[in-house]
Design a protein around this motif. Sequence first.
Motif, short mmCIF file in Angstrom:
data_model
loop_
_atom_site.label_atom_id
_atom_site.label_comp_id
_atom_site.label_asym_id
_atom_site.label_seq_id
_atom_site.Cartn_x
_atom_site.Cartn_y
_atom_site.Cartn_z
N ILE A 51 46.66 -46.27 16.45
CA ILE A 51 48.12 -46.26 16.30
C ILE A 51 48.70 -47.44 17.06
N ASP A 52 49.48 -48.25 16.34
CA ASP A 52 50.05 -49.46 16.92
C ASP A 52 51.55 -49.32 17.12
N THR A 53 51.99 -49.45 18.37
CA THR A 53 53.41 -49.42 18.65
C THR A 53 53.75 -50.65 19.51
N PRO A 202 50.64 -55.41 6.35
CA PRO A 202 49.55 -55.54 5.37
C PRO A 202 50.01 -55.27 3.94
N LEU A 203 51.15 -54.58 3.79
CA LEU A 203 51.70 -54.35 2.45
C LEU A 203 52.83 -55.34 2.16
N ALA A 204 52.91 -56.40 2.97
CA ALA A 204 54.03 -57.34 2.88
C ALA A 204 55.35 -56.57 2.87
N GLY A 210 54.74 -53.07 -5.81
CA GLY A 210 55.32 -53.07 -7.16
C GLY A 210 56.62 -52.30 -7.26
N LYS A 211 57.12 -51.81 -6.11
CA LYS A 211 58.36 -51.01 -6.16
C LYS A 211 59.60 -51.91 -6.26
N TYR A 212 59.43 -53.16 -5.78
CA TYR A 212 60.61 -54.02 -5.65
C TYR A 212 60.54 -55.20 -6.62
N SER A 213 61.73 -55.66 -7.02
CA SER A 213 61.84 -56.80 -7.94
C SER A 213 63.13 -57.53 -7.59
N LEU A 222 65.68 -54.25 7.52
CA LEU A 222 65.41 -55.67 7.83
C LEU A 222 65.00 -56.48 6.61
N ARG A 223 64.57 -55.81 5.56
CA ARG A 223 64.08 -56.54 4.40
C ARG A 223 65.19 -57.26 3.65
N GLU A 224 66.46 -56.91 3.91
CA GLU A 224 67.55 -57.64 3.26
C GLU A 224 67.50 -59.12 3.61
N ALA A 276 54.50 -46.37 7.86
CA ALA A 276 54.74 -45.32 6.87
C ALA A 276 56.10 -44.68 7.09
N LYS A 277 56.81 -44.46 5.97
CA LYS A 277 58.10 -43.79 6.03
C LYS A 277 57.94 -42.28 6.04
N ASN A 278 56.80 -41.82 5.54
CA ASN A 278 56.59 -40.36 5.44
C ASN A 278 55.09 -40.06 5.35
#
Length: 315
Positions: A51-53, A202-204, A210-213, A222-224, A276-278
């Motif tokens: 676990i990385d914090t 690791p998932l960029a 493939g969820k985003y376009s 922060l991804r905005e 992970a969000k969930n």
Amino acid sequence: MEYINLGKTSLKISRIGLGAWQFGGDAWGPYEYGIAKEVIGKAVELGINFIDTAAVYGRGRSEEFVGRAIRELGIREHVVIATKIPGDWHRYDDVLKAARRSRERLGVDVIDLLQLHWPACWHNVPICETMKAMEKLVEDGVIRFIGVSNYPLQLLEAARSCLKRSEIVSSQNRYNLIERDIEKELLPYLQREGITLIAWSPLAKGAVTGKYSPENRPKGDLRENEPVFYPDNLREITTKLIPVIKELASKYGKTPAQIALNWLVMHDNVVPIPGAKNAAQVVENAGAVGWRLSEDDFRRLTAASNSLVITYVTW
Ligand SMILES: NC(=O)c1ccc[n+]([C@@H]2O[C@H](COP(=O)([O-])OP(=O)(O)OC[C@H]3O[C@@H](n4cnc5c(N)ncnc54)[C@H](OP(=O)(O)O)[C@@H]3O)[C@@H](O)[C@H]2O)c1
């Protein structure tokens, strides 16, 4: 789950770890303690033990959540806890103070892996001053192992040469199918030297799933402002990389996230630490190991990644 030695130590860590930046509740949007506990519980149940914090994630909140969940779940002996000290706190006394504060927030006797989060970029603290403090923490039993993060090769070499009785066991750097600069010089060096590469984002940050376009960019975190999610970059990703990931996902009966993580795991010393969000995402990410892409498919994915033209100059 598969396991690998952390650097040249005998400590076994899972081939997929868990990133806890999301628990901070700031950069990635609100995050409830109950979800963090569920995510950690599920991760450990599936064999994820790393676990990385970091101190800066929610200014200590992520460390507190990790520590509290581990205590409440009674799983201290089943986890390897890694945390980090920001580059602003690399003076000798500050390193000692920051490590003790992290240890308090985590509520543990010893921090398994303490990493220097980024170099002391604008503080000009000599690297040997910082490393001397890290070595003192090992001697005092505050931490078990020393790692660095976001250090260029030359600084990593300098840091290693400062150490008298300890070793740097890991380097944490950004590495995913879209962002591969580490392959140019650092990754081959780490492989030669037996240093574990802990792959962040690791998932960029979700861009390879493939969820985003360009028409559906992530909102409210922060991804905005993240260059990878800049429309021109997302267009490259969704037209050149995602179709290959999706095709392989259906061929192997896996999800896009699992394909992208497996590509990383195919590099011998690389341990991805997806956030992970969930709990469902943890389950999916844990399923990224226990199997391998074929060499041909690995090469196909690499070729699709090679064809991307990504820019960080977004304005
Ligand atoms: N050392 C450093 O400087 C540094 C820098 C950054 C991160 N890190 C560490 O690395 C960890 C991971 O990096 P990261 O959090 O930046 O990015 P990441 O792991 O590449 O992406 C995490 C995001 O991807 C989405 N996701 C996760 N699993 C998924 C799945 N199975 N399917 C679809 N989407 C999924 C989630 O967001 P959505 O569901 O909202 O899309 C999640 O918040 C961090 O938690 C932190 O511990 C370290």
